[in-house]
Design an enzyme around this catalytic site. Structure first.
Site, mmCIF file in Angstrom:
data_model
loop_
_atom_site.group_PDB
_atom_site.id
_atom_site.type_symbol
_atom_site.label_atom_id
_atom_site.label_comp_id
_atom_site.label_asym_id
_atom_site.label_seq_id
_atom_site.Cartn_x
_atom_site.Cartn_y
_atom_site.Cartn_z
ATOM 1 N N ASN A 96 8.756 7.831 -16.032
ATOM 2 C CA ASN A 96 9.071 7.696 -17.454
ATOM 3 C C ASN A 96 7.787 7.652 -18.265
ATOM 4 O O ASN A 96 6.929 6.810 -18.018
ATOM 5 C CB ASN A 96 9.859 6.409 -17.733
ATOM 6 N N GLU A 97 7.651 8.604 -19.187
ATOM 7 C CA GLU A 97 6.515 8.632 -20.111
ATOM 8 C C GLU A 97 5.191 8.331 -19.419
ATOM 9 O O GLU A 97 4.569 7.269 -19.643
ATOM 10 C CB GLU A 97 6.732 7.673 -21.280
ATOM 11 N N GLU A 152 14.690 11.290 -25.591
ATOM 12 C CA GLU A 152 14.980 10.039 -26.299
ATOM 13 C C GLU A 152 14.865 10.324 -27.789
ATOM 14 O O GLU A 152 13.828 10.812 -28.242
ATOM 15 C CB GLU A 152 13.976 8.936 -25.913
HETATM 16 C C1 GAL Z 1 9.977 4.949 -25.098
HETATM 17 C C2 GAL Z 1 10.361 4.594 -23.663
HETATM 18 C C3 GAL Z 1 11.689 3.895 -23.596
HETATM 19 C C4 GAL Z 1 11.775 2.826 -24.655
HETATM 20 C C5 GAL Z 1 11.558 3.455 -25.996
HETATM 21 C C6 GAL Z 1 11.692 2.485 -27.144
HETATM 22 O O1 GAL Z 1 8.606 5.043 -25.227
HETATM 23 O O2 GAL Z 1 10.423 5.744 -22.854
HETATM 24 O O3 GAL Z 1 11.868 3.324 -22.319
HETATM 25 O O4 GAL Z 1 10.823 1.849 -24.394
HETATM 26 O O5 GAL Z 1 10.276 3.995 -26.034
HETATM 27 O O6 GAL Z 1 11.468 3.129 -28.366
#
Ligand code: GAL
Length: 653
Positions: free
Chosen positions: A141-142, A313
């Site tokens: 993840n990221e 996301e």
């Molecule tokens: C992203 C991350 C997610 C969550 C989200 C909140 O950077 O991948 O897990 O933390 O931000 O905005």
């Protein structure tokens, strides 16, 4: 473009799952991403796996027809693992191991973590690799989130030494490349070389650059290890990774070669607040996000993914992590959704289904509130889903002609060199790139963001805000470009090793334009070179390349400095142009092929996708500017020529 959502079944009572799944479908969602932080639930103790709950979650979601993207859970190695093997931890710049208690606490160079990653990814892909509802995987993840690409651990040091030995073969080559004779740094062997941190004053810039390249390669290698396992155990499933906004610590073009679809996480309001914008822009777009933020990343990651990208996301309401966290203007969730589709996204997932009432992100909105009632964004998701459905036929039409496109050349190495030796506090490569992108986009053109060396033959215009080192394939691509190519300051000012090139800047660009940079200056933000171009007052600042050439400049400042040169299809700025200066230059460069290009008013933005052209009003006030582009109201597939705040329209081109 399909719509989906990020879901964390492990956060909720199992009694909620079936109803969650049903309501996802009711909202128009088709895809669920899950699993990416669930390691401690999957393997609560070493080699004791508890698959039961995840089997059940997968079954519940797939029973209602949802398709799944499973995340490998490697961004969150569990406590028992870290306690057993503390050598997994990344070390910060001050040589302190990072501690357990949040996430991404691993070092990409830890051989132990490579083994543990192999173990968990193998176990997970063997279990679910051929499940009919699992259509794809997300690696980790990221990568790099929370400043985690560059680790200063003992494992990183050993790996860096062998990376250097591999790159240079002979220590004297490294000594030459880095210029270690300076300040008596000459090395006799690769194992003498430390990581470039905690030095008394600035470390050798070529040393730092190689450390940045090494760190980027470590991420690529780590990801490739995961994708190899996934492909072996889950044939036919596609692989995503979710990249971030404004993030440049590893080379995303390179990493993308190992995945099928480049995903990214779009948080327009969070990134407006912490991004390279001035206060006036931050206030004007506080609830909308900068009009070019999402578009820029769509255009970058689409090209990373060789045409295939997704938003994994999407901000659904206020986030929890910026300095200030306003709520989106009503309509923005719908707008961001359509805008992703307009740029060619295949999938957009909202983050997250339900707001968690506990832990670090308890203040981060979801589509559902913590009390399980729909949050304000949910209605917009439903509307967007219905509208996307309604646009399916139009979206499938073949366009009659494709509009002219612009290529913007973006280089991760230029960003690294800019960070390492900015030579002026106002020099900000990312800000410069965004500025050029915004000006180019204000003509309504579609833009591809491409790496140095990408083929440029099919573009109407090529823009290169800056490019410190110009590798041979890039020079070849520039000379093969039939279109005008506009270069910003500092191009060709460094070699691959980050030295001043022997023929001086612009280095290899001298093959295309006969100029030579004799010396340079950087300025504070309030020093501007004023000039007149095409009867308009313009300014340039931040930087000034002083050129020696037989060419006459086409713009000279009032104080006598040459700001813009033109030779055949090449245009070269010596300083950072303001928006008007850049706009007039683009117009002049395009004059022979695209005379009188459109000029979009204010915060109106457009994008063409197949046969459909979209327009988005990022302003918090009404906009009638569409009447410039389309005259007859009856032709709209969505909306009208009169756009309300945060509204959009689309029509067949
Ligand atoms: C992203 C991350 C997610 C969550 C989200 C909140 O950077 O991948 O897990 O933390 O931000 O905005």
């Amino acid at each position: 473009m399909r719509l989906g959502v990020c879901y964390y079944p492990e956060h909720w009572d199992q009694g909620l799952w079936a109803d969650d799944a049903k309501r996802m479908v009711d909202l128009g969602l088709e895809v669920v991403r899950l699993g990416e932080f669930a390691w401690s639930r999957i393997e609560p103790a070493s080699n004791e796996f508890d698959w039961g709950w995840l089997d059940k979650a997968i079954e519940t979601l797939s029973d209602v027809g949802l398709q799944l993207i499973l995340g490998t859970p490697t961004a969150t190695p569990p406590k028992w693992l870290i306690d057993t093997y503390p050598d997994i931890l990344a070390w910060d710049k001050d040589r302190r191991p990072r501690r357990f208690g949040s996430r991404r606490h691993y070092c990409f160079s830890s051989p132990r973590y490579t083994d543990e990653t192999r173990r968990i990814v193998t176990a997970m892909t063997k279990r679910y690799g051929d499940h009919s509802a699992v259509e794809a995987w997300q690696t980790d993840n990221e990568y790099g989130c929370h400043d985690t690409v560059r680790s200063y651990s003992p494992a990183a040091e050993v790996a860096f030494q062998s990376w250097l030995a591999n790159r240079y073969g002979d220590i004297d080559k490294l000594n030459d490349a880095w210029g270690t004779v300076f300040w008596s740094q000459v090395y006799q062997s690769f194992d003498q070389i430390d990581l470039p941190n905690l030095t008394t004053t600035e470390p050798n810039p070529s040393h730092v650059l190689d450390f940045y390249r090494f760190s980027s390669d470590q991420v690529v290698t780590y990801n490739r290890m995961q994708t190899t396992i996934i492909r072996a155990n889950s044939p036919g499933r596609e692989i995503y990774h979710n990249f971030m906004g404004f993030f440049t610590d590893f080379d995303h073009y390179q990493l993308s070669e190992d995945i099928d679809i480049a995903g990214w996480d779009s948080y327009p309001l969070g990134f407006l607040d912490i991004g390279p914008y001035d206060m006036a822009e931050k206030l004007a777009f506080m609830r909308q996000g900068h009009p070019d933020f999402a578009a820029f990343h769509h255009d970058l990651y689409r090209n990373c993914g060789r045409g295939r990208f997704a938003v994994l996301e999407q901000q659904p309401g206020p986030v929890n992590w910026a300095d200030h966290n306003p709520a989106p203007f009503p309509g923005m969730l719908r707008l961001w959704t359509h805008e992703a589709a307009a740029h060619g996204a295949e999938l957009l997932c909202y983050f997250r289904w339900r707001q968690a009432p506990f832990a670090q992100e308890q203040m981060h909105a979801g589509l559902m509130r913590p009390d399980n009632e729909p949050a304000v964004g949910a209605a917009e998701v439903r509307q967007a889903a219905q509208e996307r459905e309604g646009l399916k036929a139009a979206q499938a039409e073949t366009p009659k002609a494709s509009p002219p496109r612009i290529a913007l050349v973006f280089s991760y190495e230029t960003q690294w060199m800019s960070e390492i030796q900015p030579q002026g506090a106002t020099w900000n490569y990312m800000k410069l790139v965004m500025h050029w992108y915004s000006v180019a986009r204000s003509f309504g053109f579609d833009i591809d963001i491409v790496p140095p060396g990408a083929k440029l033959e099919d573009y109407a215009l090529v823009i290169v805000p800056s490019l410190f080192n110009i590798p041979p394939p890039a020079i070849e691509a520039f000379s093969d470009a039939r279109a005008p190519v506009i270069f910003g300051p500092r191009c060709g000012s460094k070699t691959q090793e980050m030295q001043v090139p022997p023929p001086l800047a612009p280095g290899p660009l001298q093959e295309l334009i006969p100029v030579r940079v004799t010396h340079v200056e950087s300025f504070p933000s309030n020093h501007l070179e004023a000039a007149d171009f095409k009867g308009q007052p313009v300014t340039a600042g931040v930087w000034l390349d002083h050129l020696e050439s037989d060419l006459s400049p086409i713009v000279r400042s009032v104080s006598g400095h040459d700001l813009l040169y033109h030779h055949e299809n090449i245009w070269l700025f010596t300083s950072q142009p303001d928006a008007m200066f850049l706009r007039l230059t683009i117009e002049a460069a395009l004059e022979p092929t695209v005379p009188n290009p459109e000029q979009l008013p204010g915060a109106l933005r457009t994008r063409t996708s197949g046969a459909i052209r979209y327009a988005f009003n990022y302003a918090d006030e009404d906009c009638d500017g569409l009447s410039v582009l389309i005259k007859e109201d009856g032709l709209f597939d969505l909306g009208t020529a009169h756009l309300k705040p945060a509204d959009l329209a689309c029509w067949r081109t």
